[in-house]
Scaffold this active site. Structure first.
Site, PDB file in Angstrom:
ATOM      1  N   LYS A  24      43.168  42.699  43.306  1.00 21.89           N
ATOM      2  CA  LYS A  24      42.111  42.237  43.857  1.00 21.89           C
ATOM      3  C   LYS A  24      41.351  41.369  42.874  1.00 21.89           C
ATOM      4  O   LYS A  24      40.690  41.703  42.178  1.00 21.89           O
ATOM      5  CB  LYS A  24      41.382  43.040  44.496  1.00 21.89           C
ATOM      6  CG  LYS A  24      40.078  42.748  45.289  1.00 21.89           C
ATOM      7  CD  LYS A  24      39.443  43.760  45.780  1.00 21.89           C
ATOM      8  CE  LYS A  24      37.942  43.306  46.421  1.00 21.89           C
ATOM      9  NZ  LYS A  24      37.134  42.645  45.405  1.00 21.89           N
ATOM     10  N   SER A  61      39.856  45.843  41.454  1.00 23.46           N
ATOM     11  CA  SER A  61      38.644  45.203  41.240  1.00 23.46           C
ATOM     12  C   SER A  61      38.055  45.357  39.910  1.00 23.46           C
ATOM     13  O   SER A  61      38.432  45.046  38.798  1.00 23.46           O
ATOM     14  CB  SER A  61      37.826  45.749  42.380  1.00 23.46           C
ATOM     15  OG  SER A  61      38.175  45.198  43.601  1.00 23.46           O
TER      16      SER A  61
END
Length: 468
Positions: A353, A328
């Protein structure tokens, strides 16, 4: 309230000790998988633009209300207000589960409070420990430096048996946390076992700021600093600035920025931290974008490099260490540094992600965490991992690819296990070569030849490093 975040986990398996009507309000701050700051209230105009959608939505809500009303009226057994609330929570969770999106979730008020304290805000009121469950026991996993628990002598490995004369053996870890947490200045009495000893502590709770940054001079001869960032929260930049100041005062000439196993955090912090390392206008074709947000309607907007108040005043040769648990916000920073050529990425393919969650606080103090956008690195490519037919992540797909792939030794035990840390050894070899006058290409070639294994088994073989 609404806030954007980028981090793959909602509630950690390890809990910070001492953290503790459904109309939506927007919490506003930016966090990739988390970002919260200025409050912004959102109201959909879909109802006025599409009356049929409004009717379908109203029908669905009426159906739920009718079903709940019948359940409360005719079900054999009592369904009071508390049970009704829990049924509604479970209904929301079940609804979200059908989306097969592991990053979309519902947090009840306790979970939401804990999420803010541990994941976004970066501080909490408590005794300053991390707990882990080992049923039927609850064990102190870590004692936070400078916190109340450290001051009274509590240690990692202590087994908590009683809190304020209540036995916690066999109790759920969340319930133990609730017993321990409390306002700063209040006291809590905790009994632990340590080996064959029983020890009692009376601890005054305080506001605790768990460190998310660790730093040290990794190579005193070459003046290579090492900064490890464990999470992107509201305290990250402040703690990074302290690390930069300390290492520059020691004459730092090169830097290892370690994002291994960093699950992400606030989007706004990812943009700020990337901006520290990347000069503006260095690659005109990238338009100073740190990350490109792709909304559900197809609209795209770049988050630009920012002017950040930082103590990092003199850029030095940089290596970013990543692994398959760097996710992320970590991937945003890694992707930006790679695309702008502001540093060299060493390690493994990152988690993959590439989506943004927005946090919506509900009126009762619970929260919806919804995937609301995708994001792309500055060169505009999809980093999301692929899924199998059961919606499980397929390893080795998506993510940011390192400039130099180095697999970890199978028996590497973490940051303190330097003897088995091949990725760190590769980073140091690269930076020493650069400081000895090699170009980036020459240093990359040399380290690839020495450190890039073809299999995980090869990673267990010792590496001979020349006299650098």
């Amino acid at each position: 309230m609404k806030r954007e975040i980028v981090s793959p986990l909602v509630v950690s398996v390890v809990f910070l000790a001492l953290l503790a009507g459904f109309a939506s309000k927007s919490l506003s701050q930016s966090a990739l998988q988390p970002g919260f700051h200025s409050a912004r209230f959102l109201q959909s105009d879909d109802a006025t633009q599409n009356p049929q959608n409004a009717k379908n939505s109203a029908d669905a809500e009426a159906m739920y209300a009718e079903g709940l009303s019948l359940l409360r009226k005719y079900y054999y057994g009592s369904i009071g207000e508390n049970k009704t609330r829990q049924l509604t929570y479970d209904a929301i969770r079940g609804m979200l589960l059908t989306l097969h999106d592991p990053f979309t979730s519902f947090l009840d008020p306790d979970e939401w409070l804990q999420f803010q304290e541990t994941t976004t805000r970066g501080d909490f009121e408590g005794i300053g420990t991390m707990l882990r469950a080992d049923p039927p026991r609850v064990i102190v996993d870590e004692v936070i430096e400078g916190g109340p628990a450290e001051h009274v002598g509590m240690k990692a490995g202590d087994i908590i048996t009683r809190v304020n004369n209540t036995s916690v053996v066999g109790m759920d870890i969340n319930d133990v946390v609730k017993l321990i947490k409390g306002p700063a200045g209040t006291k809590v009495h905790i009994t632990v076992t340590r080996g064959n000893k029983t020890i009692e502590f009376t601890i005054t709770r305080a506001r605790v700021e768990p460190p998310v940054v660790k730093y040290w001079m990794e190579d005193p001869k070459y003046k290579i600093g090492h900064i490890y960032l464990s999470e992107f929260n509201e305290k990250s930049l402040e703690q990074l600035n302290k690390a930069f100041s300390a290492l520059q005062a020691q004459g730092m000439r090169a830097l290892v920025f370690d994002l291994r196993s960093d699950p992400g955090g606030l989007l706004e912090k990812a943009v700020e931290i990337a901006s520290i390392f990347i000069p503006k206008n260095s690659v005109p074709a990238l338009h100073n974008n740190v990350v490109i947000i792709h909304e559900g309607d197809g609209e795209e907007q770049g988050r630009k490099l920012e002017n950040v108040d930082t103590t990092y005043k003199h850029r030095v040769p940089l290596v970013v260490l990543v692994n398959d648990s760097s996710a992320s916000a970590s991937e945003i920073v890694t992707g930006a540094i790679k695309d702008y050529g502001a540093g060299t990425i060493i390690g493994q393919r990152t988690y993959g992600k590439g989506c943004v969650q927005t946090l919506f606080q509900l009126d009762d103090g619970s929260c919806l965490r919804l995937t609301t956008a995708l994001y792309y690195p500055p060169k505009h490519y999809d980093i999301n991992y692929q899924q199998d037919e059961n919606h499980n992540r397929i390893p080795g797909t998506g993510g940011i690819l390192p400039d130099i792939e180095v697999l970890p030794e199978p028996n590497w035990q973490g940051l303190n296990d330097k003897a088995h840390d091949r990725q760190l050894q590769a980073a140091l070899a690269f930076l020493r070569d650069r400081l000895n006058g090699m170009s980036i290409m020459q240093a990359t070639t040399a380290v690839k030849e020495a450190f890039s294994p073809k299999t995980t088994a090869d990673a267990a073989k010792p590496i001979a490093i020349g006299g650098k």
